[in-house]
Enzyme design. Structure first.
Site, mmCIF file in Angstrom:
data_model
loop_
_atom_site.group_PDB
_atom_site.id
_atom_site.type_symbol
_atom_site.label_atom_id
_atom_site.label_comp_id
_atom_site.label_asym_id
_atom_site.label_seq_id
_atom_site.Cartn_x
_atom_site.Cartn_y
_atom_site.Cartn_z
ATOM 1 N N ASP A 87 0.833 -1.075 -0.041
ATOM 2 C CA ASP A 87 -0.088 0.071 0.065
ATOM 3 C C ASP A 87 0.964 1.256 -0.043
ATOM 4 O O ASP A 87 0.951 2.209 -1.012
ATOM 5 C CB ASP A 87 -0.801 -0.089 1.128
ATOM 6 C CG ASP A 87 -1.949 0.944 1.190
ATOM 7 O OD1 ASP A 87 -2.244 1.749 0.379
ATOM 8 O OD2 ASP A 87 -2.777 0.966 2.074
ATOM 9 N N TYR B 147 -1.218 -8.300 7.652
ATOM 10 C CA TYR B 147 -2.386 -9.041 8.024
ATOM 11 C C TYR B 147 -2.173 -10.290 8.343
ATOM 12 O O TYR B 147 -3.042 -11.058 8.713
ATOM 13 C CB TYR B 147 -3.628 -8.540 7.074
ATOM 14 C CG TYR B 147 -4.291 -7.369 6.961
ATOM 15 C CD1 TYR B 147 -3.802 -6.562 7.881
ATOM 16 C CD2 TYR B 147 -5.086 -6.982 6.014
ATOM 17 C CE1 TYR B 147 -4.361 -5.287 7.876
ATOM 18 C CE2 TYR B 147 -5.892 -5.865 6.063
ATOM 19 C CZ TYR B 147 -5.538 -4.800 6.972
ATOM 20 O OH TYR B 147 -5.846 -3.718 6.939
HETATM 21 N N1 APR Z 1 5.374 -5.298 -4.774
HETATM 22 C C1 APR Z 1 4.688 -6.526 -4.775
HETATM 23 N N2 APR Z 1 4.549 -6.934 -3.404
HETATM 24 C C2 APR Z 1 4.913 -6.423 -2.185
HETATM 25 C C3 APR Z 1 5.289 -4.923 -2.446
HETATM 26 C C4 APR Z 1 5.680 -4.627 -3.832
HETATM 27 N N3 APR Z 1 6.170 -3.334 -4.051
HETATM 28 N N4 APR Z 1 5.814 -4.546 -1.260
HETATM 29 C C5 APR Z 1 4.976 -5.319 -0.342
HETATM 30 N N5 APR Z 1 4.728 -6.379 -1.159
HETATM 31 C C6 APR Z 1 3.930 -7.797 -0.737
HETATM 32 C C7 APR Z 1 4.538 -8.072 0.903
HETATM 33 O O1 APR Z 1 5.961 -8.960 0.748
HETATM 34 C C8 APR Z 1 3.319 -9.129 1.213
HETATM 35 O O2 APR Z 1 3.771 -10.456 0.676
HETATM 36 O O3 APR Z 1 2.466 -7.877 -0.567
HETATM 37 C C9 APR Z 1 2.352 -8.637 0.179
HETATM 38 C C10 APR Z 1 1.033 -8.117 1.134
HETATM 39 O O4 APR Z 1 1.525 -7.481 2.390
HETATM 40 P P1 APR Z 1 1.162 -5.972 2.873
HETATM 41 O O5 APR Z 1 1.620 -4.859 2.204
HETATM 42 O O6 APR Z 1 1.526 -5.901 4.367
HETATM 43 O O7 APR Z 1 -0.509 -6.142 2.838
HETATM 44 P P2 APR Z 1 -1.597 -6.987 3.833
HETATM 45 O O8 APR Z 1 -1.010 -8.068 4.470
HETATM 46 O O9 APR Z 1 -2.813 -7.205 2.962
HETATM 47 O O10 APR Z 1 -1.974 -5.857 4.951
HETATM 48 C C11 APR Z 1 -2.498 -4.768 4.774
HETATM 49 O O11 APR Z 1 -1.071 -3.107 5.716
HETATM 50 O O12 APR Z 1 0.122 -1.354 4.746
HETATM 51 C C12 APR Z 1 -0.764 -1.880 5.075
HETATM 52 O O13 APR Z 1 -2.579 -0.239 4.536
HETATM 53 C C13 APR Z 1 -2.233 -1.712 4.630
HETATM 54 O O14 APR Z 1 -3.394 -1.629 6.471
HETATM 55 C C14 APR Z 1 -3.271 -2.513 5.374
HETATM 56 C C15 APR Z 1 -2.533 -3.748 5.773
#
Ligand code: APR
Length: 171
Positions: free
Chosen positions: A32, A119
């Site tokens: 995000d 998450y």
């Molecule tokens: N490109 C692809 N994948 C990515 C990138 C990127 N640039 N950055 C991180 N990831 C991967 C992480 O390694 C993980 O496997 O995205 C996956 C999801 O992780 P998170 O971003 O932490 O998302 P999530 O677990 O759904 O949690 C959502 O996190 O950032 C906050 O605002 C968001 O509150 C929400 C929560």
């Protein structure tokens, strides 16, 4: 066509990338944060106007400075042991994103591994749900890309794609 690759989703040249957002669409860390940093403030402004997205639902905005044309923001479930409807909610996050992209006439779509970072959703179980949803919508898109941030995450997707049995959804 379904493909899994390693990469940074902010750089993908597809019609639409999917963001793993929170219900307040406030931005955050992880994918995000990376998407909002790369896309610029116009996307945060669009999210602010929309204001809210329930878990399992999805909304769409322009993509600011990204190569992609649009961003779908979906909210996956927080993992809480698996008995609180997490599999169904994660499946909904993928399905509503696919349906929204289809309705908007978008032909190529890239997903991160929703819910598997902050998450806490177990990665293999999440990948099985992601790929099962991908199979359901395969005919509606030219390309469905699952973009994994690490080599280890990619290996999980490849293992499932290479086995014939791994993509069934287990509620
Ligand atoms: N490109 C692809 N994948 C990515 C990138 C990127 N640039 N950055 C991180 N990831 C991967 C992480 O390694 C993980 O496997 O995205 C996956 C999801 O992780 P998170 O971003 O932490 O998302 P999530 O677990 O759904 O949690 C959502 O996190 O950032 C906050 O605002 C968001 O509150 C929400 C929560």
């Amino acid at each position: 066509m379904i493909i899994a690759k390693r990469g940074d989703i902010t750089r993908e040249d597809v019609d639409v990338i999917v963001n793993a957002a929170n219900e307040g669409l406030r931005g955050g860390g992880g994918v995000d944060g990376a998407i909002h940093r790369a896309a610029g403030s116009s996307v945060m402004e669009a999210c602010r106007k929309i204001g809210h997205c329930a878990t399992g639902d999805a909304v769409i905005t322009p993509a600011g400075k990204l190569k992609a044309r649009r961003i779908i923001h979906t909210v996956g479930p927080v993992w809480n042991g698996g008995k609180s409807g997490e599999p169904g909610l994660l499946r909904d996050a993928y399905r509503t994103s696919f349906r929204l992209a289809k309705r908007e006439g978008l032909r190529s779509i890239a997903f991160p591994a929703i819910s598997t970072g902050v998450y806490g959703y177990p990665k293999k179980e999440a990948a099985m749900i992601a790929l099962a949803a991908g199979r359901e919508f395969e005919e509606d898109f030219d390309e469905i890309r699952f973009v994994c941030f690490s080599v280890g995450d990619l290996a999980i997707y490849k293992d499932i794609l290479n086995s014939n049995t791994g993509v069934g959804f287990q509620p």
